[in-house]
Design an enzyme around this catalytic site. Structure first.
Site: not given
Ligand code: NAD
Length: 248
Positions: A12-14, A64, A143, A156, A189
């Protein structure tokens, strides 16, 4: 913290945190394989092109994370294309927030599958490679909600708490083979995931953060770089909070 010659797979790094981690680790010389799902093509090309400019090997895979056979295929492709797998970062994650009273069974299943089963999938599919190498660093993005719980996020929070139990267990199982597993627990974040929250709610969060600001994806990426590198070679089974002191 040099990652020259290391292969890193990030799910999930796009965009968001995953993308920031990919950039940071590529800047340190690492070769980057990443997965994505449901992201737009522009985002993916942007990520790939930015990474390529840093001069390391890069490949994106549409996959996925919740699907075992698709994950196994990606891991095999990564090992074939890059010749090794040294660092695995389980970052893919989603939210389907609702009070438990209104939460649908599909909201529970989808979140648990994408956020938690995905970590089982990648580790299970790469374990033999790590064992053969007698090295590896697994970094799971949980998280603070997985530590404290959160109203409206039972699915979650359960998935993120599960990730901590999973990580500590594999750290115990694999430590003797020099395979490390650690958790990063980010706080609030600024990414697409938090963007939909109202400004008022974001301000409320900000006020409760001792460092007085929301976190940036790069704050999490700095911690991932440390855990990916040999600078953390005596650290395993730990949960590192990157939350500005939010949960203290
Ligand atoms: P985001 O929604 O910006 O990015 C999520 C990424 O996951 C995207 O690249 C998406 O394409 C990918 N993704 C989603 N479902 C997928 C699947 N089934 N298979 C492959 N890829 C998939 O979210 P983010 O804020 O960058 O979150 C990244 C991680 O950090 C997550 O695990 C999230 O729970 C965790 N997190 C985020 C926060 C925050 O405040 N943003 C806080 C705590 C934890």
């Amino acid at each position: 913290m040099n990652l020259q010659g290391k292969t890193i797979l990030i799910t999930g790094a796009s965009r968001g945190i995953g993308r920031a981690i990919a950039l940071k680790l590529a800047q340190a010389g690492g070769n980057i394989a990443f997965t994505y799902l449901g992201s737009n093509q522009v985002e993916i090309e942007e990520t790939e092109n930015t990474l390529l400019k840093l001069g390391t090997k890069v490949k994106g895979f549409y996959s996925d994370a919740s699907d075992f056979s698709s994950t196994e295929q990606v891991i095999n492709d990564v090992i074939q294309t890059f010749g090794s797998l040294d660092v695995l970062i389980n970052n893919a994650g989603i939210t389907r927030d609702n009070l438990l009273l209104r939460m649908r069974e599909t909201d529970w299943d989808t979140v648990l599958n994408v956020n938690l089963k995905s970590a089982f999938n990648t580790v299970k599919a790469s374990i033999k490679t790590f064992l053969k190498q007698r090295s590896g660093s697994i970094i799971n993005i949980s998280s603070v909600v997985g530590i404290r719980g959160n109203a409206g996020q039972a699915n979650y929070a359960a998935s993120k708490a599960g990730m901590i139990g999973f990580t500590k267990s594999i750290a115990l199982e694999l430590g003797s083979r020099n395979i490390r597993a650690n958790v990063i627990a980010p706080g609030f974040i600024a990414t697409d995931m938090t963007d939909h929250l109202t400004e008022a709610l974001q301000e409320t969060w900000e006020k409760t953060i001792p460092l007085n600001r929301v976190g940036l994806p790069e704050d999490v990426a700095n911690c991932a770089l440390f855990l990916a590198s040999d600078a953390s070679s005596y650290i395993t089974g730990q949960v590192i909070q990157v939350d500005g002191g939010l949960l203290t």
